[in-house]
Design an enzyme around this catalytic site. Sequence first.
Site, PDB file in Angstrom:
ATOM      1  N   LYS A 158      -8.166   9.921  11.757  1.00 24.30           N
ATOM      2  CA  LYS A 158      -7.024  10.095  10.646  1.00 24.30           C
ATOM      3  C   LYS A 158      -6.144  11.169  11.195  1.00 24.30           C
ATOM      4  CE  LYS A 158      -7.864   6.966   7.139  1.00 24.30           C
ATOM      5  NZ  LYS A 158      -8.021   6.799   5.635  1.00 24.30           N
ATOM      6  N   ARG A 165     -16.776   4.047   7.704  1.00 24.58           N
ATOM      7  CA  ARG A 165     -15.816   3.392   8.496  1.00 24.58           C
ATOM      8  C   ARG A 165     -15.241   4.042   9.745  1.00 24.58           C
ATOM      9  NH1 ARG A 165     -10.257   1.872   8.510  1.00 24.58           N
ATOM     10  NH2 ARG A 165      -9.844  -0.196   8.655  1.00 24.58           N
TER      11      ARG A 165
END
Length: 266
Positions: free
Chosen positions: A205, A239
Amino acid sequence: MAVINRTPDSFFDRGATYGFDAALTAVDTAVTEGADIIDIGGVKAGPGAEVDVREELRRVVDLVVAVRERHPEVVISVDTWRAEVGEAVAEAGADLLNDTWGGVDPRLAEVAAAHGIGLVCAHAGGLDPRTRPHRAGYEDVVADVIRYVTAEAERAVSLGVRRDAILIDPAHDFGKNTWHSLEITRRLGELSATGWPVLVAVSNKDFIGETLGEPVEKRGVGTMAVLGVSAWLGARVFRVHDVAAARQALDSLAGQRAADSRCRAR
């Protein structure tokens, strides 16, 4: 939890698993590498071309059916905020609805309850789906996350979702800047202390990229570091894009914790 994006414009894989056969092959690989959950998404999280309900259904439903037939033991999750999509994938065999956008469609929890499947309750800071925050601000971002996700979890229970089928997700970078995402990581133990199992979705991210000054293709090491911190502070589901590396890192951490426990017991 392995990420399988049936999107042509994913920020990480750039459409590598958009094609049906490519997506199914990626699922096979993820399961072989140790994924317990397959998270299928049909819409890119960030801004981009519009994807209506019909197109999202086309991208995800057939893949859910195929994965259910091919890997009956795996948990199938679908990343969607739309109740119509949730209904269709539940009927197709999905086990979990990953509501990344934090309950913008309150009917999604009703779908999970009606089908007896799980639900991820996330915190997106009140953003509309596929939008980015502008000068996001919180008096205490962790307190805000805890307040919101626990309220969503209790609401889901009140609608009939099984308590043991609910996860909470602070949703790093969703409605948050890099400082917020780092603060959530540092204080993740406070989320774990709520008693709800915590999911972290941090793989590659932007907050990792901004912290390290690295582009998306060079954030793997930073991702493993954040996963390790998150696991140590009590996260339960992770995840990720790189299942093999994450499994190895988390297994190593689990071994260290087990050794520490044995030492303390002596």
